[in-house]
Design an enzyme around this catalytic site. Structure first.
Site, PDB file in Angstrom:
ATOM      1  N   ILE A 242     -11.769  22.349 -13.776  1.00  0.00           N
ATOM      2  CA  ILE A 242     -11.693  22.516 -12.314  1.00  0.00           C
ATOM      3  C   ILE A 242     -10.787  21.471 -11.676  1.00  0.00           C
ATOM      4  CG2 ILE A 242     -13.950  23.608 -12.099  1.00  0.00           C
ATOM      5  CD1 ILE A 242     -15.109  20.921 -11.322  1.00  0.00           C
ATOM      6  N   GLY A 243     -10.224  20.578 -12.471  1.00  0.00           N
ATOM      7  CA  GLY A 243      -9.323  19.570 -11.927  1.00  0.00           C
ATOM      8  C   GLY A 243      -8.738  18.737 -13.035  1.00  0.00           C
ATOM      9  N   ALA A 244      -7.606  18.075 -12.740  1.00  0.00           N
ATOM     10  CA  ALA A 244      -6.960  17.228 -13.735  1.00  0.00           C
ATOM     11  C   ALA A 244      -6.218  16.117 -13.026  1.00  0.00           C
ATOM     12  CB  ALA A 244      -6.002  18.047 -14.608  1.00  0.00           C
TER      13      ALA A 244
ATOM     14  N   SER B 161      -5.876  10.362 -15.543  1.00  0.00           N
ATOM     15  CA  SER B 161      -6.841   9.796 -16.479  1.00  0.00           C
ATOM     16  C   SER B 161      -7.519  10.845 -17.351  1.00  0.00           C
ATOM     17  CB  SER B 161      -7.905   9.014 -15.709  1.00  0.00           C
ATOM     18  OG  SER B 161      -8.566   9.865 -14.806  1.00  0.00           O
ATOM     19  N   GLY B 162      -7.355  12.114 -17.062  1.00  0.00           N
ATOM     20  CA  GLY B 162      -7.995  13.135 -17.873  1.00  0.00           C
ATOM     21  C   GLY B 162      -8.268  14.390 -17.076  1.00  0.00           C
ATOM     22  N   LYS B 163      -9.263  15.145 -17.509  1.00  0.00           N
ATOM     23  CA  LYS B 163      -9.588  16.410 -16.879  1.00  0.00           C
ATOM     24  C   LYS B 163     -11.036  16.416 -16.410  1.00  0.00           C
ATOM     25  CE  LYS B 163      -6.322  19.192 -19.594  1.00  0.00           C
ATOM     26  NZ  LYS B 163      -6.162  20.357 -20.492  1.00  0.00           N
ATOM     27  N   VAL B 164     -11.329  17.293 -15.436  1.00  0.00           N
ATOM     28  CA  VAL B 164     -12.685  17.455 -14.927  1.00  0.00           C
ATOM     29  C   VAL B 164     -13.129  18.884 -15.223  1.00  0.00           C
ATOM     30  CG1 VAL B 164     -14.192  17.348 -12.910  1.00  0.00           C
ATOM     31  CG2 VAL B 164     -12.260  15.787 -13.102  1.00  0.00           C
TER      32      VAL B 164
ATOM     33  N   LYS C 233     -16.187  14.445 -16.295  1.00  0.00           N
ATOM     34  CA  LYS C 233     -14.829  13.901 -16.292  1.00  0.00           C
ATOM     35  C   LYS C 233     -14.551  13.328 -17.676  1.00  0.00           C
ATOM     36  CE  LYS C 233     -12.886  11.981 -12.794  1.00  0.00           C
ATOM     37  NZ  LYS C 233     -12.523  11.113 -11.660  1.00  0.00           N
TER      38      LYS C 233
ATOM     39  N   ASP D 130     -10.478   2.478  -2.654  1.00  0.00           N
ATOM     40  CA  ASP D 130      -9.697   3.719  -2.610  1.00  0.00           C
ATOM     41  C   ASP D 130     -10.441   4.780  -1.802  1.00  0.00           C
ATOM     42  OD1 ASP D 130      -7.588   5.405  -3.033  1.00  0.00           O
ATOM     43  OD2 ASP D 130      -8.232   6.064  -5.005  1.00  0.00           O
TER      44      ASP D 130
END
Length: 999
Positions: free
Chosen positions: A690-692, A695-698, A712, A822
């Site tokens: 569902i996301g990238a 640092s990696g992918k979700v 994550k 952040d």
């Protein structure tokens, strides 16, 4: 012999070093220091080696006795319960803890402070009931408990104060009956109980007992019914404010007997009936009369205007008749605001001859006749607002010499003739609006002197001649609107020097020549309308470089040539090139049916639009065979792409499966889990991504129990994780030690507004972080997408409050404190009910235990548009850096815009909002998707955002204070003019021309 012995004994004592110890009062104060939280080190100078506390910060002693008589801890940022031990200071007469975080309840034993004359506990966080015992302090003269959370009834005992002169309970949660008990305290000079949710109550006739009263503030107190006649007995009254209530009936005649009254405000009530006709002349000291925003009818009493008034505000009523001639005789009048009524007749022509006028606003009435010629006779006149009336004649020549004029609005009248030459060049004028009149003549060359002019609107008149070259000297001009006139000739070359120009509207004139090719220098241009003129030549391709342009109208001219391909880079909301002599093929982006109306009336233009070009049918026939030939080629290409895609998917699937060796994974949980690591690992499929990021992918993992979690997956060579989201504005790598310390911190956090970390799984080269799943994604993705309409005002307010409470928990309740570093809209996630939770404050970057001070970072972490100025320049970070970033999030919620955008030019969102509000007003920054009925609350949230983004960290509030301010915004019946005790500035100023301008 005895004498000699005594001499040597004294000599011996004098040779010993002095042994000093602090006195008893100093010990009491040391106890105060130990019991209160002091993050700003207010008590740092309290040295227990001193013999007396008289030189300590905030402490004052009687010079004769050495006893402590005053403790002033105002604005010290102290926290904790009220230190009752101060009441052991027997001579203590002055005690102030104003504007701190003193909490819990105010103890009833405070009555043991028997010498107190001045007690100020305003602007803290007290809760519970008001203590009954306060009235037993026999010497108390000043009592200020404003801006807390006291609730319940005002005690009956408060009617027994012996010497009380000033009492302020404003801005609490008192919800009992209106406290008429104070009518028994005849020594009172100031009574302020405004801004409380009292039960609907009447202002009782016993208020007339307070014959010494000078200031009476009862605004927003849920008062109903009529004002009592006994108000006339308050002979010493200077200021009476009953704004924001539900009062009804007529203003009592007895008010005309208030011979010492200076100001009466009945703002925002529901008064009906007429102003009283007699008795005004007794009010010889009345200077300010404000009964604006009511339902008053009838005429303005001549007796009222005969008084030496300084300010008369009766706007937004239903008054009729003429403005009395006697108003012109007042020697003190500086402000006259009568807009939005039904007044008729002529304005007194002597207005201003005897008065130091500053502002006149008579807009939206039925006034006729000429503009008074001597408004600026005293040399202080600044604002003239007469729009939407029936004034006639010319602008008085005397106004062209009024160098103090700042704002001029004369639109929608029947004014005519030439505008005086000097009027064009007034040096201080920022806003000059004279549209929808019958002015004629030319723009004078003297306009070069109007160096402060930012908005020039002269549309719908009969101006003629050419636009002078001197217009280019107006370097601050943001808008030039001169449509529907009779201007002729070419555009002056100097117009290209107006690099701040955002709106240029010259539609419906007789302008000719070519559009200047150097138009690319107008980088801020947002609206360009040159339609219905006689321009010729080609369309300059440079228009395509104007990245801020969203309105372009060049229709009904004599332009020829092709439509430049460069125009395809524009993001236009309105585009019209119709009725010219354009020819050739349309750029591919515009060769669509939806743009047909933009190009009609250009016989030579061709494109894939039906009826636009006669050769279209033949072109279609020529293309038919080519389409057939390419179908087979496309089929082959599709087949090859499918094969490549299948191979790529299989390869990725194999790599993921190969990386998941279940026997090598270790699990660290932070909550009681209803799943195992094997269940998580089985969901790490590419179809669940569902996301990238860097640092990696979700992944979204749906467990066997039907619940979903977000996983994550982070990886990197040498066990290093890329710093996510900071590629453009700083960043670096996170090592294992930092990662482990951060996970340990996240695992201990328990707060409803922080995304929950369920567990951590890891191997040598890969780490998995398992979070709770947030169905509505991030605030940033939703707010800046077509689905932004789902975020109405109540939801946006809830998101602001929820995320503020999460950050407040990190700053004030975690030990040591956590600085997010952040904060941004993409790191605020939304659950199924749009509840907001702060996320990603520790996954891909380390947040050290910064504590109460600041810490220097080796790199800048954060995202463009959110980074606090001092962080970017000094690499010094503390909680105020997060406050700045959160302020940017608030501005996103209010404006609906991104923190950085090409339309801002070299600015970011913070600078764009400040500049736009200052130059155009708040309406130009508020997201148009928000319902206008919430404008007041939106303006207050905007003010909080601007306060949080103050350039100086010391001026930014703590997140605990931000939460309190947001809770106040969410309260009922927030006043439009702020608190009246001088401790809270107004949210916005309202008049006929700038409805809702931020203060």
């Amino acid at each position: 012999m005895h004498t000699i012995f005594t001499f040597f004994f004294v000599l011996l004592l004098s040779s010993l070093p002095p042994i000093l110890s602090i006195n008893q009062e100093g010990l009491y104060l040391q106890h105060v220091k130990q019991t209160l939280d002091d993050p700003d080190h207010f008590f740092s100078g309290w040295n227990d080696t001193d013999h007396t506390p008289c030189n300590w910060t905030g402490v004052t002693c009687d010079p004769a006795t050495g006893s402590v008589v005053s403790l002033n801890f105002t604005n010290a940022n102290l926290g904790g319960p009220f230190p009752l031990i101060v009441c052991r200071l027997r001579s203590l007469a002055f005690l102030s803890f104003s504007n701190n975080y003193i909490n819990s309840t105010l103890p009833s034993d405070i009555s043991t402070c028997q010498s107190l004359r001045h007690l100020d506990m305003g602007l803290n966080v007290f809760v519970g009931s008001l203590p009954d015992s306060l009235s037993s302090i026999p010497t108390l003269e000043y009592l200020d408990l404003n801006g807390n959370n006291f609730s319940g009834e005002v005690p009956e005992s408060y009617g027994r104060f012996q010497k009380l002169e000033v009492v302020s309970l404003t801005g609490n949660l008192l919800d009992g009956k209106f406290p008429m008990v104070f009518s028994n305290v005849t020594t009172l000079k100031t009574l302020n109980v405004s801004w409380n949710p009292f039960q609907p109550s009447r202002l009782g006739p016993e208020i007339g007992n307070l014959t010494n009263l000078e200031y009476l503030w009862v605004s927003d107190s849920n008062l109903v019914g009529e004002l009592p006649d006994t108000l006339g007995g308050l002979k010493s009254l200077i200021n009476f404010d009953a704004s924001e209530n539900q009062l009804s009936g007529r203003i009592p005649n007895s008010l005309t007997e208030l011979t010492s009254a200076r100001q009466i405000e009945l703002f925002g009530n529901k008064l009906t009936g007429e102003l009283p006709r007699s008795g005004w002349l007794k009010m010889t000291s009345l200077r300010n009369f404000d009964a604006a925003m009511n339902n008053l009818t009838g005429t303005i009493p001549d007796e009222l205007t005969q008084l030496p008034l300084a300010s008369l505000n009766l706007y937004k009523n239903e008054l009729e008749g003429e403005i009395p001639e006697t108003i012109a005789n007042s020697p003190n009048l500086y402000e006259l605001k009568l807009f939005n009524n039904r007044l008729s007749g002529e304005v007194p022509q002597k207005l201003g001859e005897n008065s130091p006028l500053y502002l006149v606003d008579l807009s939206t009435n039925n006034l006729t006749g000429k503009i008074p010629p001597n408004l600026c006779a005293k040399g202080e006149f600044s604002e003239l607002l007469l729009l939407e009336n029936s004034f006639s004649g010319e602008i008085p020549a005397s106004l062209s010499e009024c160098a103090t004029l700042y704002r001029i609005r004369l639109g929608n009248n029947r004014l005519s003739g030439n505008v005086p030459p000097g009027f064009w060049g007034l040096p201080r004028v920022s806003l000059l609006e004279i549209p929808f009149n019958s002015f004629s003549g030319e723009i004078s060359k003297s306009i070069a002197s109007a160096s402060n002019l930012s908005q020039l609107t002269i549309s719908n008149n009969k101006f003629s001649g050419s636009i002078p070259e001197e217009i280019g000297f107006l370097s601050n001009l943001l808008g030039f609107v001169a449509n529907d006139n009779q201007f002729s000739g070419p555009l002056p070359d100097s117009i290209l020097k107006m690099d701040q120009l955002g709106n240029l509207n010259l539609e419906n004139n007789h302008l000719s020549g070519e559009i200047p090719s150097g138009i690319k220098s107008l980088t801020k241009l947002n609206d360009l309308n040159l339609g219905n003129n006689e321009f010729s030549g080609q369309i300059p391709a440079e228009i395509g470089t104007l990245s801020s342009l969203n309105y372009l109208d060049l229709s009904n001219n004599r332009l020829w040539g092709s439509v430049p391909n460069e125009l395809q880079s524009l993001k236009l909301n309105q585009f019209n090139l119709s009725n010219n002599h354009l020819s050739g093929e349309l750029p591919p982006l515009y060769a669509k049916e939806m743009y047909k109306s933009s190009f009609l009336g250009n016989p030579g233009l061709c494109g894939d639009i039906s009826g636009l070009c006669d050769s279209k049918v033949e072109v279609d026939r020529q293309r038919y065979l080519w389409v057939l030939r390419t179908i087979f080629v496309l089929a082959a290409v599709v087949f090859l792409v499918g094969v490549v895609w299948f191979y790529h998917k299989y390869k990725n699937f194999k790599e993921v499966k190969d990386s998941i060796d279940k026997s090598k994974w270790t699990l660290m949980s932070f909550h009681k889990l209803g799943f195992s690591e094997y269940e998580i690992l089985d969901c790490l499929d590419e179809d669940n991504v569902i996301g990238a990021g860097a640092s990696g992918k979700v992944y979204k993992a749906v467990l066997s129990n039907g619940e979903a979690v977000a996983v994550k997956k982070l990886w990197g060579q040498s066990n290093k994780l890329a710093d996510r989201g900071d590629i453009e504005c700083g960043g670096g790598m996170v090592n294992d030690d930092g990662f482990e310390a951060e996970v340990e911190t996240l695992g201990k956090i328990r707060h409803k507004n922080i995304v929950r970390l369920w567990c951590c799984c890891k191997t040598k080269d890969c780490k998995l972080l398992v979070y709770e799943y947030m169905p509505n994604g991030s605030l940033g993705d939703l707010l800046h997408s077509p689905k932004a309409g789902l975020l109405d005002w109540p939801i946006r307010y809830k998101i602001a409050l929820d995320s503020a409470e999460g950050l407040s928990y990190l700053h004030h309740d975690c030990v040591p404190a956590i600085v997010h570093r952040d904060v941004k809209s993409n790191n605020i996630l939304l659950d199924g009910e749009f509840g907001a939770k702060v996320a990603d404050f520790g996954v891909a970057k380390v947040v050290d235990a910064i504590g109460k001070g600041t810490k220097s970072m080796s790199v800048i972490a954060g995202s463009c548009g959110y980074i606090a100025p001092e962080y970017a320049y000094t690499l010094r970070v503390n909680e105020k850096s997060d406050t700045y970033s959160f302020g940017v999030v608030i501005l996103e919620l209010v404006t609906g815009k991104r923190p950085v955008d090409p339309e801002y030019g070299e600015k970011d969102l913070v600078k764009w909002v400040c500049t736009t509000v200052d130059q155009k007003g708040v309406d130009h920054v508020i997201d148009q998707k928000l319902d206008s009925c919430f404008k007041e609350e939106v303006c207050k949230l905007l003010n909080i955002g601007l306060l949080c983004t103050s350039p100086l960290p010391i001026n930014r509030p703590s997140m605990r204070r931000v939460v309190k301010m947001l809770q106040e915004v969410g309260g009922e019946s927030m006043s439009k003019s702020g608190k009246k005790d001088g401790k809270l500035t107004p949210y916005y100023y309202e008049d006929a021309s700038d409805q809702g301008s931020v203060a």
